[in-house]
Design a protein around this motif. Structure first.
Motif, PDB file in Angstrom:
ATOM      1  N   GLU A 241      38.903  44.792  49.625  1.00  0.00           N
ATOM      2  CA  GLU A 241      40.452  45.622  49.928  1.00  0.00           C
ATOM      3  C   GLU A 241      40.665  46.717  48.757  1.00  0.00           C
ATOM      4  N   PRO A 242      40.694  46.200  47.428  1.00  0.00           N
ATOM      5  CA  PRO A 242      41.378  47.260  46.569  1.00  0.00           C
ATOM      6  C   PRO A 242      39.991  48.257  46.357  1.00  0.00           C
ATOM      7  N   LEU A 243      39.008  47.914  46.420  1.00  0.00           N
ATOM      8  CA  LEU A 243      37.730  49.000  46.616  1.00  0.00           C
ATOM      9  C   LEU A 243      37.914  49.861  47.724  1.00  0.00           C
ATOM     10  N   ARG A 244      37.996  49.434  48.945  1.00  0.00           N
ATOM     11  CA  ARG A 244      37.916  49.950  49.832  1.00  0.00           C
ATOM     12  C   ARG A 244      39.363  51.428  49.997  1.00  0.00           C
ATOM     13  N   ASP A 245      40.467  50.643  49.356  1.00  0.00           N
ATOM     14  CA  ASP A 245      41.574  51.519  49.298  1.00  0.00           C
ATOM     15  C   ASP A 245      41.315  52.687  48.350  1.00  0.00           C
ATOM     16  N   ARG A 246      40.661  52.291  46.969  1.00  0.00           N
ATOM     17  CA  ARG A 246      40.224  53.406  46.264  1.00  0.00           C
ATOM     18  C   ARG A 246      39.398  54.605  46.870  1.00  0.00           C
ATOM     19  N   ILE A 247      38.164  53.978  47.583  1.00  0.00           N
ATOM     20  CA  ILE A 247      37.483  54.987  48.241  1.00  0.00           C
ATOM     21  C   ILE A 247      37.927  55.817  49.331  1.00  0.00           C
ATOM     22  N   PHE A 248      38.992  55.114  50.091  1.00  0.00           N
ATOM     23  CA  PHE A 248      39.734  55.812  51.180  1.00  0.00           C
ATOM     24  C   PHE A 248      40.417  56.932  50.404  1.00  0.00           C
TER      25      PHE A 248
ATOM     26  N   LEU B 136      31.386  51.626  52.823  1.00  0.00           N
ATOM     27  CA  LEU B 136      30.875  51.903  51.661  1.00  0.00           C
ATOM     28  C   LEU B 136      31.231  50.999  50.779  1.00  0.00           C
ATOM     29  N   ALA B 137      32.551  50.103  50.735  1.00  0.00           N
ATOM     30  CA  ALA B 137      32.875  49.134  49.972  1.00  0.00           C
ATOM     31  C   ALA B 137      31.612  48.196  49.989  1.00  0.00           C
ATOM     32  N   TRP B 138      31.476  47.689  51.178  1.00  0.00           N
ATOM     33  CA  TRP B 138      30.456  46.513  51.564  1.00  0.00           C
ATOM     34  C   TRP B 138      29.163  47.121  51.054  1.00  0.00           C
ATOM     35  N   LEU B 139      28.876  48.331  51.108  1.00  0.00           N
ATOM     36  CA  LEU B 139      27.569  48.768  50.555  1.00  0.00           C
ATOM     37  C   LEU B 139      27.594  48.676  48.989  1.00  0.00           C
ATOM     38  N   LEU B 140      28.565  49.072  48.434  1.00  0.00           N
ATOM     39  CA  LEU B 140      28.571  49.143  46.835  1.00  0.00           C
ATOM     40  C   LEU B 140      28.792  47.654  46.493  1.00  0.00           C
ATOM     41  N   ASP B 141      29.151  46.809  47.293  1.00  0.00           N
ATOM     42  CA  ASP B 141      29.196  45.206  46.775  1.00  0.00           C
ATOM     43  C   ASP B 141      27.847  44.765  46.870  1.00  0.00           C
ATOM     44  N   VAL B 142      27.142  45.009  47.924  1.00  0.00           N
ATOM     45  CA  VAL B 142      25.631  44.389  48.032  1.00  0.00           C
ATOM     46  C   VAL B 142      24.972  45.033  46.911  1.00  0.00           C
ATOM     47  N   LEU B 143      25.103  46.375  46.690  1.00  0.00           N
ATOM     48  CA  LEU B 143      24.225  46.892  45.335  1.00  0.00           C
ATOM     49  C   LEU B 143      24.936  46.302  43.956  1.00  0.00           C
ATOM     50  N   GLY B 144      25.926  45.504  43.872  1.00  0.00           N
ATOM     51  CA  GLY B 144      26.515  45.254  42.803  1.00  0.00           C
ATOM     52  C   GLY B 144      26.938  46.367  41.668  1.00  0.00           C
ATOM     53  N   VAL B 145      27.127  47.338  42.435  1.00  0.00           N
ATOM     54  CA  VAL B 145      27.998  48.527  41.674  1.00  0.00           C
ATOM     55  C   VAL B 145      29.354  48.234  40.901  1.00  0.00           C
ATOM     56  N   VAL B 146      29.464  48.368  39.795  1.00  0.00           N
ATOM     57  CA  VAL B 146      30.806  47.935  39.089  1.00  0.00           C
ATOM     58  C   VAL B 146      31.560  49.183  39.061  1.00  0.00           C
ATOM     59  N   ASP B 147      32.896  48.828  39.579  1.00  0.00           N
ATOM     60  CA  ASP B 147      33.951  49.924  39.270  1.00  0.00           C
ATOM     61  C   ASP B 147      34.446  49.977  37.905  1.00  0.00           C
ATOM     62  N   ALA B 148      34.788  51.165  37.153  1.00  0.00           N
ATOM     63  CA  ALA B 148      35.325  51.153  35.943  1.00  0.00           C
ATOM     64  C   ALA B 148      36.736  50.690  35.953  1.00  0.00           C
TER      65      ALA B 148
END
Length: 711
Positions: free
Chosen positions: A67-74, A699-711
């Motif tokens: 949810e925090p990542l989704r909120d950031r992407i939105f 996109l949040a799900w996709l980034l989670d799968v890819l293991g992409v780390v937010d700063a």
């Protein structure tokens, strides 16, 4: 925080819904198939709704940590978008027509303003904070959507004299529209109301009539109607009905207002009928009688005082040619204007009073050319980028001195040009504003070629952010998209939501697989019917090329496709699950064989030209059974993470397909999620903010799968 939040509940602490297994058997061509999840098709069954709600609850629980990542992407999508904005006005009659968007509002607002003078062809430069003299608000989608969870506009048109407006509204997502009419002089809502129509209704040139289309029980547009304003709908005249279930029907007036064109077509055959626009109750007359496998499209103009039709066709011309015939005798002699040239796929022809526009594709890129009626010469418009998309749009006038164009690329935001016919000059009218300091120079795009298993070269387009290094210099997270059906080409187009991936170091790629139209008609033919497997193996080979060439690794590769591209996703999950970390399937056509076997389902008979007819042909049945994702879920494979997104009211790909697919995937231990929008259609949720949140979820799900780390 990281996308892979360690605080997320492990899989085994959240129970996945288990669909009941109920006896059901499908029998064709001596083949008996048990289908224990077919009961999920019953949309009105409370048990089905309860199961879908349970799937949604499970998906919410499994993705709660995002949810925090989704909120950031939105917030990123919203922050890059100029929420209060205006489109470039298009001239029609005595008015400039344009749209507004307003911060905080989900839907667009349709407006117009009067011309400064009859000779005014330069659209006014509008600013959100400056009042437009004489502006009239024609339709506010936010007002029309009040009280509805879903809202879609399927028709919107104003009469030539500017006095009346029609609009078609869908508030369920099932693409059934109710047409309403408004008097723009008095503001009065007229009593004319036509329910249950298809999209694309239009006024007659004199404004007295509405031409609209209705569908049959299988959702096929099959009948064209004529409604006289002020008369009861029960008295509407049936202009045309097509009984053959393989054909769609549509209707519209020529730009010249000379004819009503009733067009019908299957995937491989078309036919057109002309009706005199001054006598709409007269008998239609055929342009060219249909011939199986021949497609054509005609456009009217006047050359040397004679009514002529420019006909784009594939009769003996695989990549199409352009012919000119007399409108009074269309089946008579053909004057070949642009001959067939293998590899140059002619896509469309638009006629204006003094010149024409030809759209075509060469070397995988869409192009536009101006046609001189006198000598047939084509003047191609040139653009600087190696990858781009261009097309005409917003050109309702019959004799304009300018041609309105839409242009863009993976790195260039959507752009509106006016091309001045007399001088060849391109006038930049507007480029989509991207807030937050976007600079196209920070990004790069390129095309590489993957070798398919049969030696064919498959184009793969790439876009990435330069600050992370050149694509291919080191393995990076890659998001690979594909479609590959209906000769539909995936164009190099800009996307604001995509920036949230690119700015995190993800490379976005498109595999232009066979079945699409990127490299001409043969590219399409080599990916349909009994050659459909090429679509799937091309995608796998494209993914394998990106891995072998050092662009990525299987642990850093996610695939995405929707609708027929969702079939592609299901197929590649079975073919090469080891190549992907995750697969995102939007409204996926994953139970293809069951659907195409049932002619009572929406669109099935029409689809036989694309996929084959497994109901009557045992070879087609066996071939489709060999690749249909639901039929071929493997017990010996470790599947990548899968997210399937669908909509309850989708009439094109029914929700039951991904629901059954996910249930079967769970049987073999796959980590599969299903997200079903309960009030939406094939295009997903309505409203721009809702759509942004939906894409942020994916996109949040996709980034989670890819293991992409937010700063």
């Amino acid at each position: 925080m990281t996308a892979n939040d360690p605080s997320a509940p492990p899989i085994d602490t959240v129970s996945a819904p288990v669909a009941a297994r109920r006896p059901a058997r499908r029998s064709h061509h001596g083949d008996d198939v048990d289908d224990p999840y077919e009961w999920l098709r019953a949309k009105d069954d409370p048990a089905v709704i309860a199961h879908l709600e349970a799937e949604n609850a499970y998906t919410r629980a499994r993705t709660a940590h995002l949810e925090p990542l989704r909120d950031r992407i939105f917030a990123e999508i919203k922050g890059r978008t100029l929420e209060t904005d205006l489109s470039v006005p298009a001239r029609r009659g005595d008015w400039w027509y344009y749209g507004r968007t307003v911060e905080g509002k989900q839907y667009g607002i349709q407006c117009r303003a009067p011309l400064a003078s009859p000779d005014d062809w330069t659209p006014p430069e509008l600013s959100p904070d400056v009042e437009v003299p004489g502006e009239q608000v024609l339709l506010d989608g936010n007002v029309e959507a009040e009280g509805h969870e879903f809202f879609s506009l399927g028709s919107f048109e104003v009469t030539n004299d500017g006095t009346r407006m029609l609009y078609g509204v869908d508030v369920a997502g099932d693409e059934r529209y109710t047409i309403r009419v408004r008097d723009l002089v008095t503001g009065e809502q007229l009593p004319d109301e036509i329910p249950g129509t298809f999209a694309g209704a239009t006024f007659s040139p004199d404004g007295r009539f509405i031409v609209y289309t209705t569908v049959d029980d299988a959702w096929r547009p099959d009948t064209v109607w004529l409604h006289e304003l002020g008369a009861p709908v029960s008295e509407d005249a049936k202009l045309f009905h097509e009984p053959d279930e393989r054909y769609w029907v549509g209707a519209g007036f020529t730009r010249s207002d000379r004819f009503l064109v009733i067009g019908l077509g299957s995937s491989i055959t078309s036919e057109e009928w002309l009706v005199d626009a001054n006598d709409l109750r007269s008998e239609p007359r055929v342009v060219w009688p249909r011939v199986e496998g021949v497609e054509y499209d005609s456009e009217h103009t006047v050359v040397d005082g004679e009514d002529v039709l420019y006909v784009l066709h594939n009769d003996g011309a695989l990549d199409f040619e352009l012919a000119r015939v007399a409108a009074s005798d269309p089946t008579g002699p053909r004057d070949i204007v642009i001959p067939h040239e293998p590899g140059r796929r002619l896509l469309g022809m638009s006629t204006f009073r003094d010149w024409g526009v030809v759209a075509y594709r060469r070397d995988g890129i869409a192009r536009i050319g101006l046609l001189d009626y006198a000598d047939g010469a084509v003047r191609e418009l040139a653009f600087d980028e190696p990858l781009y998309s261009v097309g005409t749009g917003g050109n309702p006038e019959w004799a304009p001195p300018l041609l309105r164009l839409g242009y863009g690329s993976f790195v260039t935001p959507s752009t509106v040009f006016d091309y001045e016919i007399a001088t060849g000059e391109l006038h930049l009218r507007k480029r989509q504003p991207v807030l937050g300091g976007y600079d196209p120079a920070d990004y790069a795009q390129a095309r590489v070629w993957a070798t398919a298993q049969d030696g064919v070269q498959v184009p793969v387009s790439l876009v990435w952010k330069r600050s992370f290094g050149e694509a291919g210099s080191a393995p990076r997270p890659v998001h690979l998209y594909g479609y590959g059906s209906y000769e539909h080409s995936i164009e190099p187009a800009f996307s604001v939501p995509r920036l949230s991936e690119l700015d995190r170091g993800v490379v976005f790629a498109v595999a232009h697989v066979r079945g699409g139209g990127e490299l001409g008609r043969q590219w399409y033919e080599d990916g349909k019917l009994l050659a459909k497997r090429n679509t799937f193996t091309d995608f796998v080979d494209s993914a394998r090329h990106l891995v072998d060439a050092g662009y990525t690794t299987p642990e850093q590769l996610v695939a995405e496709g929707g609708s027929a591209g969702g079939l592609l996703m299901g197929a590649v999950a079975n073919l090469a699950p080891e190549l992907f970390a995750g697969i995102l399937a939007d409204v996926p056509f994953v139970d293809a064989l069951t659907t195409i076997l049932d002619p009572s389902l929406p669109l099935t008979v029409i689809e036989w030209d694309e996929w084959g007819d497994p109901l009557h042909n045992s070879d087609v049945y066996a071939y489709m059974k060999s690749y249909s994702p639901y039929e071929n879920v493997r017990t010996d494979a470790a599947y990548p993470r899968i997210l399937a997104v669908t909509s309850l009211n989708d009439t094109r790909v029914l929700f039951v397909e991904p629901a059954k697919w996910v249930a079967r995937l769970r049987e073999v231990g796959a980590d599969a999620l299903l997200k079903c929008e309960m009030v939406a259609g094939h295009g997903g949720v309505s409203g721009r903010y809702n759509a942004w949140r939906e894409r942020a979820f994916e996109l949040a799900w996709l980034l989670d799968v890819l293991g992409v780390v937010d700063a």
